[in-house]
Motif scaffolding. Structure first.
Motif, PDB file in Angstrom:
ATOM      1  N   MET A  50       0.829  -1.194   0.000  1.00 16.59           N
ATOM      2  CA  MET A  50       0.000   0.000   0.000  1.00 16.59           C
ATOM      3  C   MET A  50       0.867   1.249   0.000  1.00 16.59           C
ATOM      4  N   VAL A  51       0.376   2.291  -0.679  1.00 18.34           N
ATOM      5  CA  VAL A  51       1.033   3.585  -0.683  1.00 18.34           C
ATOM      6  C   VAL A  51      -0.026   4.645  -0.369  1.00 18.34           C
ATOM      7  N   GLU A  52       0.390   5.659   0.388  1.00 17.06           N
ATOM      8  CA  GLU A  52      -0.503   6.771   0.725  1.00 17.06           C
ATOM      9  C   GLU A  52       0.096   8.058   0.149  1.00 17.06           C
ATOM     10  N   PRO A  53      -0.269   8.423  -1.069  1.00 11.25           N
ATOM     11  CA  PRO A  53       0.307   9.615  -1.712  1.00 11.25           C
ATOM     12  C   PRO A  53      -0.128  10.887  -0.989  1.00 11.25           C
ATOM     13  N   ARG A  54       0.768  11.868  -0.990  1.00 11.76           N
ATOM     14  CA  ARG A  54       0.497  13.126  -0.296  1.00 11.76           C
ATOM     15  C   ARG A  54       0.034  14.224  -1.245  1.00 11.76           C
TER      16      ARG A  54
ATOM     17  N   ILE B 127      -0.482   5.905 -10.911  1.00 12.61           N
ATOM     18  CA  ILE B 127       0.321   5.222  -9.895  1.00 12.61           C
ATOM     19  C   ILE B 127       0.177   3.729 -10.110  1.00 12.61           C
ATOM     20  N   GLY B 128       1.283   3.010 -10.065  1.00  9.40           N
ATOM     21  CA  GLY B 128       1.246   1.561 -10.213  1.00  9.40           C
ATOM     22  C   GLY B 128       2.016   0.885  -9.094  1.00  9.40           C
TER      23      GLY B 128
ATOM     24  N   THR C  76     -15.266  10.808  -6.255  1.00 10.50           N
ATOM     25  CA  THR C  76     -15.153  12.251  -6.442  1.00 10.50           C
ATOM     26  C   THR C  76     -14.036  12.850  -5.606  1.00 10.50           C
ATOM     27  N   SER C  77     -13.531  12.099  -4.620  1.00  9.93           N
ATOM     28  CA  SER C  77     -12.474  12.620  -3.765  1.00  9.93           C
ATOM     29  C   SER C  77     -11.113  12.313  -4.364  1.00  9.93           C
ATOM     30  N   ASN C  78     -10.084  12.928  -3.817  1.00  4.45           N
ATOM     31  CA  ASN C  78      -8.729  12.680  -4.275  1.00  4.45           C
ATOM     32  C   ASN C  78      -8.252  11.305  -3.825  1.00  4.45           C
ATOM     33  N   LEU C  79      -7.229  10.824  -4.503  1.00  2.00           N
ATOM     34  CA  LEU C  79      -6.646   9.543  -4.135  1.00  2.00           C
ATOM     35  C   LEU C  79      -5.872   9.685  -2.832  1.00  2.00           C
ATOM     36  N   THR C  80      -6.280   8.943  -1.808  1.00  2.53           N
ATOM     37  CA  THR C  80      -5.600   8.981  -0.510  1.00  2.53           C
ATOM     38  C   THR C  80      -4.815   7.713  -0.222  1.00  2.53           C
ATOM     39  N   SER C  81      -5.195   6.608  -0.847  1.00  2.35           N
ATOM     40  CA  SER C  81      -4.439   5.370  -0.660  1.00  2.35           C
ATOM     41  C   SER C  81      -4.704   4.440  -1.830  1.00  2.35           C
ATOM     42  N   LEU C  82      -3.685   3.672  -2.165  1.00  3.91           N
ATOM     43  CA  LEU C  82      -3.775   2.667  -3.216  1.00  3.91           C
ATOM     44  C   LEU C  82      -3.014   1.443  -2.756  1.00  3.91           C
ATOM     45  N   SER C  83      -3.613   0.278  -2.926  1.00  4.37           N
ATOM     46  CA  SER C  83      -2.924  -0.948  -2.525  1.00  4.37           C
ATOM     47  C   SER C  83      -3.274  -2.074  -3.474  1.00  4.37           C
ATOM     48  N   ILE C  84      -2.373  -3.044  -3.529  1.00  3.10           N
ATOM     49  CA  ILE C  84      -2.582  -4.265  -4.291  1.00  3.10           C
ATOM     50  C   ILE C  84      -2.478  -5.432  -3.317  1.00  3.10           C
ATOM     51  N   ARG C  85      -3.470  -6.313  -3.359  1.00  7.34           N
ATOM     52  CA  ARG C  85      -3.497  -7.494  -2.498  1.00  7.34           C
ATOM     53  C   ARG C  85      -3.349  -8.742  -3.343  1.00  7.34           C
ATOM     54  N   ARG C  86      -2.538  -9.666  -2.851  1.00  9.05           N
ATOM     55  CA  ARG C  86      -2.516 -11.002  -3.429  1.00  9.05           C
ATOM     56  C   ARG C  86      -3.003 -11.967  -2.349  1.00  9.05           C
ATOM     57  N   CYS C  87      -4.168 -12.554  -2.584  1.00  3.28           N
ATOM     58  CA  CYS C  87      -4.763 -13.478  -1.611  1.00  3.28           C
ATOM     59  C   CYS C  87      -5.253 -14.705  -2.366  1.00  3.28           C
ATOM     60  N   GLY C  88      -4.568 -15.823  -2.144  1.00  5.23           N
ATOM     61  CA  GLY C  88      -4.910 -17.044  -2.863  1.00  5.23           C
ATOM     62  C   GLY C  88      -4.714 -16.865  -4.357  1.00  5.23           C
ATOM     63  N   LYS C  89      -5.739 -17.186  -5.126  1.00  2.22           N
ATOM     64  CA  LYS C  89      -5.690 -17.033  -6.575  1.00  2.22           C
ATOM     65  C   LYS C  89      -6.086 -15.634  -7.024  1.00  2.22           C
ATOM     66  N   TYR C  90      -6.382 -14.737  -6.100  1.00  2.84           N
ATOM     67  CA  TYR C  90      -6.944 -13.444  -6.457  1.00  2.84           C
ATOM     68  C   TYR C  90      -5.933 -12.323  -6.296  1.00  2.84           C
TER      69      TYR C  90
ATOM     70  N   VAL D 179      -8.694   1.048  -3.704  1.00  5.47           N
ATOM     71  CA  VAL D 179      -8.560   2.493  -3.842  1.00  5.47           C
ATOM     72  C   VAL D 179      -9.300   3.166  -2.689  1.00  5.47           C
ATOM     73  N   ASN D 180      -8.575   4.005  -1.951  1.00  2.00           N
ATOM     74  CA  ASN D 180      -9.148   4.710  -0.800  1.00  2.00           C
ATOM     75  C   ASN D 180      -9.824   3.749   0.178  1.00  2.00           C
ATOM     76  N   GLY D 181      -9.167   2.596   0.394  1.00  2.00           N
ATOM     77  CA  GLY D 181      -9.656   1.624   1.360  1.00  2.00           C
ATOM     78  C   GLY D 181     -10.777   0.732   0.882  1.00  2.00           C
ATOM     79  N   ARG D 182     -11.167   0.826  -0.370  1.00  2.35           N
ATOM     80  CA  ARG D 182     -12.281   0.035  -0.902  1.00  2.35           C
ATOM     81  C   ARG D 182     -11.808  -0.822  -2.067  1.00  2.35           C
ATOM     82  N   ALA D 183     -12.097  -2.118  -1.996  1.00  2.00           N
ATOM     83  CA  ALA D 183     -11.737  -3.021  -3.087  1.00  2.00           C
ATOM     84  C   ALA D 183     -12.594  -2.687  -4.302  1.00  2.00           C
TER      85      ALA D 183
END
Length: 267
Positions: free
Chosen positions: A171-175, A184-185, A235-249, A254-258
């Motif tokens: 996860m990254v939290e851009p300022r 962002i990747g 509609t809000s700015n990007l506050t957090s972005l993360s990539i999860r690897r869980c099992g086959k998925y 984005v912003n705490g929501r899958a």
């Protein structure tokens, strides 16, 4: 499990030598995953693990004939709904024959602890000049020696190498962003040389061109190929972005929501 009411829940069933993962939503039943699982006379052990939308069910049995352990698993990801609910058991049989009766034993429900973040710097020594070689956040990420291209343009690629067996989340939290049309990747499961060898979750900010508004989007890439993309209604700015690897998925958050997920049958 995840039983909200009689029309919304998940279930795992063992029937006809098959292990099935079933989703019931608004009364509509769908088999979301299945695997062959021959039944044994001495029964089976079922275990469902649920963590932030990822549902993984394991079944194993001990054969009476050759004592060989047989196992199977099914899984799915549901990031929109069904994150809470009750758990229960259901046994059904036909006739009165003793062999057709189902029994349950050793039922247990426990809560999983949250994954701890990786912390390798010591805040106490961050301002100590003598400790600057190792107690420094800039030592966590280093500039890649190889030139990387994104859409044909050179980019500065920052890397952090580490061994993370099993499920992982980056996860990254851009300022702030100097360019309103930014991207962002985040990459995981790479070979250590090129990010394109693994999975990438890429966020693209929306823009407005000639009066036409383009919403932001999220992509999942597998070995440099886009395998899943979704336009976002934020509609809000990007506050957090993360990539999860869980099992086959592989899941993009984005912003705490899958917001986007991809199932890889050959991870």
């Amino acid at each position: 499990f995840l039983h909200r009411d009689e029309s919304n829940y998940y279930a795992t069933t063992l029937a006809d030598d098959m292990l099935k993962l079933i989703r019931v939503r608004d009364g509509q039943e769908t088999v979301v995953d299945s695997a062959a699982f021959p039944r044994a006379a001495d029964g089976a052990r079922l275990k469902a693990i649920l963590r932030r939308g990822h549902i993984h069910v394991q079944a194993e049995t001990l054969s009476c004939e050759n004592k060989a352990l047989r196992s199977a698993s099914v899984e799915t990801f549901d990031g929109e709904n069904m994150l809470r609910g009750r758990a229960g058991l259901l046994a059904s049989g036909q006739g009165t024959d003793e062999s057709r009766v189902t029994y349950f034993s050793h039922f247990r429900l426990s809560y999983l602890s949250e994954l701890e973040p990786l912390v390798t710097t010591n805040a106490i020594f961050e301002s100590e000049t003598s400790m600057n070689d190792w107690a420094n956040p800039t030592r966590e990420w280093y500039l890649s020696p190889n030139q990387s291209l994104v859409n044909g343009h050179p980019v500065n690629e920052m890397r952090h190498n580490g061994q993370f067996p099993g499920d992982v989340e980056l996860m990254v939290e851009p300022r702030e962003f100097s360019d309103p049309k930014h991207e962002i990747g985040l990459a995981v499961s790479c070979n250590g040389q090129q990010y394109s060898t693994g999975y990438v979750c890429r966020y693209r900010a929306g823009d407005c061109v000639e009066g036409v508004s383009h919403p932001p989007s999220a992509q999942i890439m597998r070995q440099d190929q886009v395998v899943m993309e979704k336009l976002l209604e934020i509609t809000s700015n990007l506050t957090s972005l993360s990539i999860r690897r869980c099992g086959k998925y592989i899941v993009g958050v984005v912003n705490g929501r899958a917001v986007v997920s991809y199932r890889d049958e050959q991870p």
